[in-house]
Motif scaffolding. Structure first.
Motif, short mmCIF file in Angstrom:
data_model
loop_
_atom_site.label_atom_id
_atom_site.label_comp_id
_atom_site.label_asym_id
_atom_site.label_seq_id
_atom_site.Cartn_x
_atom_site.Cartn_y
_atom_site.Cartn_z
N GLY A 99 0.79 -1.22 0.00
CA GLY A 99 0.00 0.00 0.00
C GLY A 99 0.82 1.27 0.00
O GLY A 99 0.27 2.37 0.04
N THR A 130 -2.57 4.17 6.37
CA THR A 130 -2.64 3.72 4.98
C THR A 130 -4.04 3.92 4.41
O THR A 130 -5.04 3.83 5.13
CB THR A 130 -2.26 2.23 4.88
OG1 THR A 130 -2.42 1.78 3.54
CG2 THR A 130 -3.12 1.37 5.80
N ARG A 131 -4.11 4.17 3.11
CA ARG A 131 -5.39 4.26 2.41
C ARG A 131 -5.86 2.90 1.92
O ARG A 131 -6.98 2.77 1.42
CB ARG A 131 -5.28 5.23 1.23
CG ARG A 131 -5.08 6.68 1.65
CD ARG A 131 -5.08 7.63 0.46
NE ARG A 131 -5.00 9.01 0.91
CZ ARG A 131 -3.85 9.63 1.18
NH1 ARG A 131 -2.71 8.97 1.02
NH2 ARG A 131 -3.84 10.88 1.60
N GLU A 132 -5.00 1.90 2.01
CA GLU A 132 -5.34 0.54 1.57
C GLU A 132 -5.09 -0.43 2.72
O GLU A 132 -4.18 -1.25 2.67
CB GLU A 132 -4.53 0.17 0.34
CG GLU A 132 -4.76 1.11 -0.84
CD GLU A 132 -3.95 0.72 -2.06
OE1 GLU A 132 -4.49 0.02 -2.94
OE2 GLU A 132 -2.77 1.12 -2.13
N ARG A 172 -6.76 3.37 9.08
CA ARG A 172 -7.15 3.77 7.73
C ARG A 172 -7.07 5.30 7.61
O ARG A 172 -7.59 6.03 8.47
CB ARG A 172 -8.57 3.32 7.42
CG ARG A 172 -9.07 3.76 6.05
CD ARG A 172 -10.56 3.52 5.89
NE ARG A 172 -10.88 2.11 5.82
CZ ARG A 172 -10.92 1.42 4.69
NH1 ARG A 172 -10.65 2.01 3.53
NH2 ARG A 172 -11.23 0.13 4.71
N MET A 173 -6.45 5.80 6.55
CA MET A 173 -6.41 7.22 6.28
C MET A 173 -7.74 7.63 5.67
O MET A 173 -8.18 7.07 4.66
CB MET A 173 -5.25 7.56 5.34
CG MET A 173 -3.88 7.29 5.93
SD MET A 173 -2.51 7.56 4.75
CE MET A 173 -2.48 9.35 4.67
N THR A 174 -8.40 8.60 6.28
CA THR A 174 -9.70 9.07 5.81
C THR A 174 -9.52 10.28 4.91
O THR A 174 -8.39 10.73 4.62
CB THR A 174 -10.58 9.46 7.01
OG1 THR A 174 -9.98 10.58 7.67
CG2 THR A 174 -10.69 8.30 7.99
N ASP A 175 -10.62 10.87 4.49
CA ASP A 175 -10.58 12.06 3.65
C ASP A 175 -10.06 13.28 4.42
O ASP A 175 -9.83 14.33 3.82
CB ASP A 175 -11.97 12.37 3.09
CG ASP A 175 -12.43 11.31 2.10
OD1 ASP A 175 -11.57 10.60 1.57
OD2 ASP A 175 -13.66 11.20 1.88
N PRO A 179 -4.85 14.79 0.08
CA PRO A 179 -4.55 13.73 -0.90
C PRO A 179 -3.06 13.59 -1.21
O PRO A 179 -2.62 12.52 -1.62
CB PRO A 179 -5.34 14.15 -2.14
CG PRO A 179 -5.66 15.60 -1.94
CD PRO A 179 -5.76 15.80 -0.47
N PRO A 183 1.03 7.42 2.37
CA PRO A 183 0.95 6.52 3.52
C PRO A 183 2.27 6.57 4.30
O PRO A 183 3.33 6.77 3.72
CB PRO A 183 0.74 5.14 2.87
CG PRO A 183 0.24 5.43 1.50
CD PRO A 183 0.86 6.72 1.09
#
Length: 250
Positions: A99, A130-132, A172-175, A179, A183
């Motif tokens: 990720g 992480t976003r994944e 988990r990285m949220t909004d 952007p 990670p």
């Protein structure tokens, strides 16, 4: 790793009370950070090709760096630096999970690693952001034999256990995260007073990202230093409420 090592020394010396050994030109300007003479971190200039980058890198212990590097490859990770012997001190390796989370390996030689943990100025904890998360949750337990647990609430958070000890978190990285923020592994340093540490950090140009906040694990805050490196401070002596229940993930 800091674009301006001397500025990093001034900042963290004030915020966390670190002193620094003389930088070693033989090892790329590496300077060990110490609390009461014990190793707690190190600062070093960026490697060639990474000029201008400032960030913390957590090194995970490996009994056999070459064998662990092979598992990283086999489970979809990427080796950024193959295992490399560093004189008699040990063997290092840099890697990235599927990720995009960068971390290091350290196979101890004469330098075992932290000389102090979970006391003022020393490392205490770390979370994988992480976003994944599904990729990290498959990768880290497979490579390092972690057992994963989830919190019994609405937060997408995992705790990785090694034997009977909890050693790493995964968030988990949220909004809420810009952007452009990649990670990363967020490291927590212990402080005697969270609010005082935040005041010192912001007074030296750091940016408060979150907190201070009371939790069952201590009062903590997330900070970016003046060069953009993210980290957190936590006072584990100031706890509020009961720790959340966890459930094993199979």
């Amino acid at each position: 790793m800091f674009a301006d090592v001397e500025a990093a020394k001034l900042f963290y010396g004030d915020v966390l009370g670190w002193s620094f050994a003389e930088a070693s030109t033989e090892f790329g300007g590496y300077a060990e950070a110490r609390v009461d003479g014990r190793a707690v971190a190190a600062v070093v200039p960026p490697m060639p090709g990474q000029e201008g980058t400032s960030q913390w890198c957590l090194y995970l212990a490996a009994e056999d760096a070459a064998a662990t590097a092979a598992r990283i490859h086999d489970h979809g990770g990427e080796l950024l630096m193959e295992p490399m012997r560093v004189a008699d001190f040990g063997t290092m390796c840099l890697a990235r999970d599927p990720g995009g989370v960068v971390f290091g390996l350290w196979q101890a030689g004469t330098h075992e690693g932290f000389g102090a943990v979970a006391e003022p100025g020393a490392y205490c904890w770390a979370d994988v952001f992480t976003r994944e998360p599904e990729k990290s949750d498959a990768f880290f337990p497979a490579v390092f034999s972690y057992r994963a647990k989830r919190l019994e609430d609405d937060m997408d958070f995992r705790v990785y256990d090694l034997g009977e000890r909890s050693v790493l978190g995964r968030m988990r990285m949220t909004d809420d995260f810009p952007p452009e923020t990649p990670p990363y592994i967020n490291v927590y340093f212990t402080v005697a007073d969270c609010d005082a540490a935040v005041a010192r950090a912001t007074g030296r140009g750091g940016v408060l990202r979150f907190g201070p906040m009371d939790t069952p694990f201590g009062r903590f805050a997330a900070i970016s230093d003046p060069q953009g490196a993210n980290f957190s401070v936590i006072d584990p002596g100031s706890t509020t409420g009961e720790p959340p229940r966890t459930t094993d993930v199979t």
